[in-house]
Design a protein around this motif. Structure first.
Motif, PDB file in Angstrom:
ATOM      1  N   GLU B  24       0.825  -1.217   0.000  1.00 35.65           N
ATOM      2  CA  GLU B  24       0.000   0.000   0.000  1.00 35.65           C
ATOM      3  C   GLU B  24       0.853   1.260   0.000  1.00 35.65           C
ATOM      4  O   GLU B  24       0.485   2.268  -0.601  1.00 35.65           O
ATOM      5  CB  GLU B  24      -0.998  -0.026   1.165  1.00 35.65           C
ATOM      6  N   ASP B  25       2.007   1.191   0.654  1.00 33.44           N
ATOM      7  CA  ASP B  25       2.935   2.320   0.554  1.00 33.44           C
ATOM      8  C   ASP B  25       3.363   2.516  -0.887  1.00 33.44           C
ATOM      9  O   ASP B  25       3.403   3.633  -1.405  1.00 33.44           O
ATOM     10  CB  ASP B  25       4.173   2.061   1.424  1.00 33.44           C
ATOM     11  N   MET B  26       3.674   1.397  -1.529  1.00 32.68           N
ATOM     12  CA  MET B  26       4.067   1.420  -2.935  1.00 32.68           C
ATOM     13  C   MET B  26       2.953   2.043  -3.779  1.00 32.68           C
ATOM     14  O   MET B  26       3.182   2.918  -4.600  1.00 32.68           O
ATOM     15  CB  MET B  26       4.315  -0.029  -3.352  1.00 32.68           C
ATOM     16  N   LEU B  27       1.731   1.598  -3.524  1.00 30.42           N
ATOM     17  CA  LEU B  27       0.572   2.063  -4.266  1.00 30.42           C
ATOM     18  C   LEU B  27       0.378   3.571  -4.121  1.00 30.42           C
ATOM     19  O   LEU B  27       0.208   4.291  -5.103  1.00 30.42           O
ATOM     20  CB  LEU B  27      -0.663   1.318  -3.728  1.00 30.42           C
ATOM     21  N   VAL B  28       0.444   4.049  -2.882  1.00 32.48           N
ATOM     22  CA  VAL B  28       0.243   5.482  -2.638  1.00 32.48           C
ATOM     23  C   VAL B  28       1.359   6.269  -3.328  1.00 32.48           C
ATOM     24  O   VAL B  28       1.109   7.253  -4.025  1.00 32.48           O
ATOM     25  CB  VAL B  28       0.214   5.786  -1.122  1.00 32.48           C
ATOM     26  N   TYR B  29       2.575   5.782  -3.157  1.00 30.76           N
ATOM     27  CA  TYR B  29       3.714   6.498  -3.741  1.00 30.76           C
ATOM     28  C   TYR B  29       3.578   6.607  -5.262  1.00 30.76           C
ATOM     29  O   TYR B  29       3.739   7.675  -5.837  1.00 30.76           O
ATOM     30  CB  TYR B  29       5.028   5.778  -3.390  1.00 30.76           C
ATOM     31  N   VAL B  30       3.256   5.484  -5.894  1.00 32.09           N
ATOM     32  CA  VAL B  30       3.186   5.486  -7.357  1.00 32.09           C
ATOM     33  C   VAL B  30       1.984   6.288  -7.850  1.00 32.09           C
ATOM     34  O   VAL B  30       2.081   7.079  -8.786  1.00 32.09           O
ATOM     35  CB  VAL B  30       3.154   4.038  -7.905  1.00 32.09           C
ATOM     36  N   LEU B  45       0.803  -1.524 -11.301  1.00 27.75           N
ATOM     37  CA  LEU B  45       0.432  -1.807  -9.910  1.00 27.75           C
ATOM     38  C   LEU B  45      -0.237  -3.177  -9.798  1.00 27.75           C
ATOM     39  O   LEU B  45      -0.015  -3.911  -8.842  1.00 27.75           O
ATOM     40  CB  LEU B  45      -0.491  -0.710  -9.376  1.00 27.75           C
ATOM     41  N   MET B  46      -1.052  -3.493 -10.799  1.00 25.96           N
ATOM     42  CA  MET B  46      -1.725  -4.793 -10.794  1.00 25.96           C
ATOM     43  C   MET B  46      -0.710  -5.926 -10.998  1.00 25.96           C
ATOM     44  O   MET B  46      -0.784  -6.963 -10.340  1.00 25.96           O
ATOM     45  CB  MET B  46      -2.787  -4.810 -11.902  1.00 25.96           C
ATOM     46  N   GLU B  47       0.249  -5.714 -11.893  1.00 25.00           N
ATOM     47  CA  GLU B  47       1.278  -6.735 -12.113  1.00 25.00           C
ATOM     48  C   GLU B  47       2.049  -7.002 -10.827  1.00 25.00           C
ATOM     49  O   GLU B  47       2.300  -8.153 -10.467  1.00 25.00           O
ATOM     50  CB  GLU B  47       2.268  -6.265 -13.191  1.00 25.00           C
ATOM     51  N   LEU B  48       2.417  -5.927 -10.132  1.00 18.62           N
ATOM     52  CA  LEU B  48       3.176  -6.083  -8.892  1.00 18.62           C
ATOM     53  C   LEU B  48       2.347  -6.807  -7.833  1.00 18.62           C
ATOM     54  O   LEU B  48       2.853  -7.659  -7.110  1.00 18.62           O
ATOM     55  CB  LEU B  48       3.625  -4.711  -8.364  1.00 18.62           C
ATOM     56  N   LEU B  49       1.048  -6.469  -7.783  1.00 21.77           N
ATOM     57  CA  LEU B  49       0.173  -7.111  -6.798  1.00 21.77           C
ATOM     58  C   LEU B  49       0.058  -8.604  -7.094  1.00 21.77           C
ATOM     59  O   LEU B  49       0.176  -9.440  -6.191  1.00 21.77           O
ATOM     60  CB  LEU B  49      -1.204  -6.435  -6.817  1.00 21.77           C
ATOM     61  N   ASP B  50      -0.157  -8.949  -8.364  1.00 21.79           N
ATOM     62  CA  ASP B  50      -0.259 -10.363  -8.748  1.00 21.79           C
ATOM     63  C   ASP B  50       1.017 -11.107  -8.379  1.00 21.79           C
ATOM     64  O   ASP B  50       0.969 -12.215  -7.840  1.00 21.79           O
ATOM     65  CB  ASP B  50      -0.516 -10.486 -10.259  1.00 21.79           C
ATOM     66  N   HIS B  51       2.131 -10.471  -8.685  1.00 18.73           N
ATOM     67  CA  HIS B  51       3.426 -11.097  -8.411  1.00 18.73           C
ATOM     68  C   HIS B  51       3.613 -11.305  -6.902  1.00 18.73           C
ATOM     69  O   HIS B  51       4.011 -12.379  -6.455  1.00 18.73           O
ATOM     70  CB  HIS B  51       4.540 -10.207  -8.966  1.00 18.73           C
ATOM     71  N   TYR B 154       4.708  15.658   0.074  1.00 15.30           N
ATOM     72  CA  TYR B 154       4.905  15.346   1.483  1.00 15.30           C
ATOM     73  C   TYR B 154       4.408  13.936   1.792  1.00 15.30           C
ATOM     74  O   TYR B 154       5.078  13.157   2.468  1.00 15.30           O
ATOM     75  CB  TYR B 154       4.172  16.377   2.341  1.00 15.30           C
ATOM     76  N   ILE B 155       3.226  13.613   1.266  1.00 14.47           N
ATOM     77  CA  ILE B 155       2.684  12.269   1.521  1.00 14.47           C
ATOM     78  C   ILE B 155       3.590  11.222   0.873  1.00 14.47           C
ATOM     79  O   ILE B 155       3.878  10.186   1.461  1.00 14.47           O
ATOM     80  CB  ILE B 155       1.239  12.149   1.012  1.00 14.47           C
ATOM     81  N   GLN B 156       4.072  11.522  -0.335  1.00  9.20           N
ATOM     82  CA  GLN B 156       5.002  10.602  -1.000  1.00  9.20           C
ATOM     83  C   GLN B 156       6.236  10.376  -0.147  1.00  9.20           C
ATOM     84  O   GLN B 156       6.699   9.262   0.028  1.00  9.20           O
ATOM     85  CB  GLN B 156       5.436  11.183  -2.346  1.00  9.20           C
ATOM     86  N   TRP B 157       6.745  11.478   0.379  1.00 12.54           N
ATOM     87  CA  TRP B 157       7.949  11.412   1.195  1.00 12.54           C
ATOM     88  C   TRP B 157       7.700  10.564   2.434  1.00 12.54           C
ATOM     89  O   TRP B 157       8.565   9.838   2.904  1.00 12.54           O
ATOM     90  CB  TRP B 157       8.375  12.830   1.564  1.00 12.54           C
ATOM     91  N   SER B 158       6.481  10.667   2.960  1.00  8.28           N
ATOM     92  CA  SER B 158       6.184   9.967   4.205  1.00  8.28           C
ATOM     93  C   SER B 158       5.890   8.485   3.987  1.00  8.28           C
ATOM     94  O   SER B 158       5.785   7.727   4.937  1.00  8.28           O
ATOM     95  CB  SER B 158       5.018  10.630   4.930  1.00  8.28           C
ATOM     96  N   CYS B 159       5.747   8.055   2.706  1.00  4.23           N
ATOM     97  CA  CYS B 159       5.538   6.634   2.429  1.00  4.23           C
ATOM     98  C   CYS B 159       6.759   5.849   2.887  1.00  4.23           C
ATOM     99  O   CYS B 159       7.873   6.347   2.839  1.00  4.23           O
ATOM    100  CB  CYS B 159       5.363   6.397   0.939  1.00  4.23           C
ATOM    101  N   PHE B 160       6.525   4.618   3.281  1.00  5.77           N
ATOM    102  CA  PHE B 160       7.585   3.710   3.709  1.00  5.77           C
ATOM    103  C   PHE B 160       8.254   4.160   5.001  1.00  5.77           C
ATOM    104  O   PHE B 160       9.295   3.681   5.362  1.00  5.77           O
ATOM    105  CB  PHE B 160       8.676   3.532   2.633  1.00  5.77           C
ATOM    106  N   ARG B 161       7.679   5.169   5.652  1.00 10.49           N
ATOM    107  CA  ARG B 161       8.195   5.549   6.969  1.00 10.49           C
ATOM    108  C   ARG B 161       7.172   5.043   7.965  1.00 10.49           C
ATOM    109  O   ARG B 161       5.980   5.154   7.753  1.00 10.49           O
ATOM    110  CB  ARG B 161       8.334   7.061   7.086  1.00 10.49           C
ATOM    111  N   HIS B 162       7.672   4.518   9.059  1.00 10.03           N
ATOM    112  CA  HIS B 162       6.723   3.836   9.915  1.00 10.03           C
ATOM    113  C   HIS B 162       6.277   4.708  11.066  1.00 10.03           C
ATOM    114  O   HIS B 162       6.486   4.425  12.220  1.00 10.03           O
ATOM    115  CB  HIS B 162       7.302   2.503  10.369  1.00 10.03           C
TER     116      HIS B 162
END
Lengths: 108, 223
Positions: B24-30, B45-51, B154-162
């Motif tokens: 979901e972090d990936m999704l928001v960022y992209v 995004l769908m390819e990555l999810l399937d994988h 800012y939201i992009q930057w905050s992705c993957f930060r816990h």
């Protein structure tokens, strides 16, 4: 993989083109086939490359239903892709043995 | 395109907690890279999810797909996505401007009308310098655009930060509300009057505000 060289990326691109030229594949299938060939890369590294190859119109991706049900994006080679694969093959062949020789001599 | 988004929403539920977080972090960022082709974005995004779902079934780690630095991987994906400003983004942008102007003009018109007619605190007509008004509105819109852009970044930057997502959203929301207000206030205080002047009744602003709000509504319906 991602921090390694452009060279490796170029070779991987050539390998992806070669696999797609033989059969229509989707992302996961492609990753498996690369690994079966012994080309050990992080599985995810194919997706940025697939995007780039699509942008360069060397391959064409199409979402459609698979035999087992869900939609998948299948990739086929375009004519520009075939030309690019041929160029890669020639470059590779002309470099392969001289580089091998050079490295062997260096090692002995 | 919405079918892919819906499919993604459904399939995502099959992910386990850990994978879902990364994905979901990936999704928001992209998705927040809004100047990219929407079709290509949703497809990859769908390819990555399937994988990822296959990896999960096989009991393998998401790192085999995204590497040890998922943010770097997301950046790589975004870097390869074809550039395009989708119609939707343009419509959203226009809608944002109309809502902003609409709310601003309508509320200030309403307040001034109430003060003038209800309490006789203000004159019932007001002198507007056209130059000042136009520059002021353009600056307001520009401030809003910059702000919206920085909130995205800012939201992009905050992705993957816990850290707590909710806290961050509230913070961005506050920024969103306070910052334009400060700009508008600053303009009132410091922008000199210039350009030809017109004298209009104070409810004029409210009426123009309503027109913008209607336009925003119509734009919203198209999206």
């Amino acid at each position: 993989m991602n921090e390694r060289s452009q060279l490796l990326k170029g070779i991987l691109e050539g390998c992806i083109l070669a696999i797609i030229s033989r059969e229509t594949v989707y992302g996961y299938e492609l990753a498996v086939k690369l690994q079966q060939q012994g080309i050990d890369v992080k599985e995810g590294s194919i997706y940025p490359l697939l995007l780039r190859l699509q942008k360069e119109k060397l391959i064409h991706g199409e979402m459609r239903a698979s035999d087992s049900g869900p939609n998948r994006k299948y990739y086929t080679l375009t004519s520009a892709g075939e030309a690019s694969l041929e160029a890669f093959r020639q470059n590779w062949n002309s470099l392969k043995s001289p580089v091998d020789q050079l490295l062997d001599r260096g090692g002995s | 395109m919405n079918t892919l988004v819906d499919e993604n929403n459904e399939k995502r539920e099959q992910l386990n907690v850990e994978n879902k977080k990364v994905y979901e972090d990936m999704l928001v960022y992209v998705r927040l890279s809004f100047d990219k082709s929407e079709a290509e974005t949703e497809e990859v995004l769908m390819e990555l999810l399937d994988h990822l779902l296959i990896l999960q079934e096989e009991g393998r780690d998401s790192r085999e797909l995204f590497g040890s630095d998922p943010k770097q991987y997301a950046r790589e994906i975004v870097g390869e996505l074809p550039q395009a400003l989708p119609k939707k983004v343009r419509a959203l942008f226009m809608m944002g401007i109309c809502y902003f102007l609409g709310f601003y003009l309508f509320t200030s018109g309403l307040i001034q009308t109430i003060l003038a007619y209800g309490f006789h605190h203000l004159e019932q007509t007001k002198t507007y310098s056209l130059g000042t008004t136009i520059v002021g509105l353009i600056m307001g819109v520009a401030a809003l655009a910059i702000l919206a852009y920085s909130v995205f970044r800012y939201i992009q930057w905050s992705c993957f930060r816990h850290t707590s997502k909710i806290k961050e959203y509230i913070l961005s929301g506050l920024m969103f509300a306070v910052f334009p207000g400060v700009i508008v206030l600053a303009m009132y205080l410091w922008l000199p009057s210039f350009g030809p002047t017109v004298v209009l009744p104070v409810y004029w602003m409210g009426i123009v505000g309503v027109v913008f709000l209607i336009m925003a509504k119509l734009l919203g319906r198209k999206i």
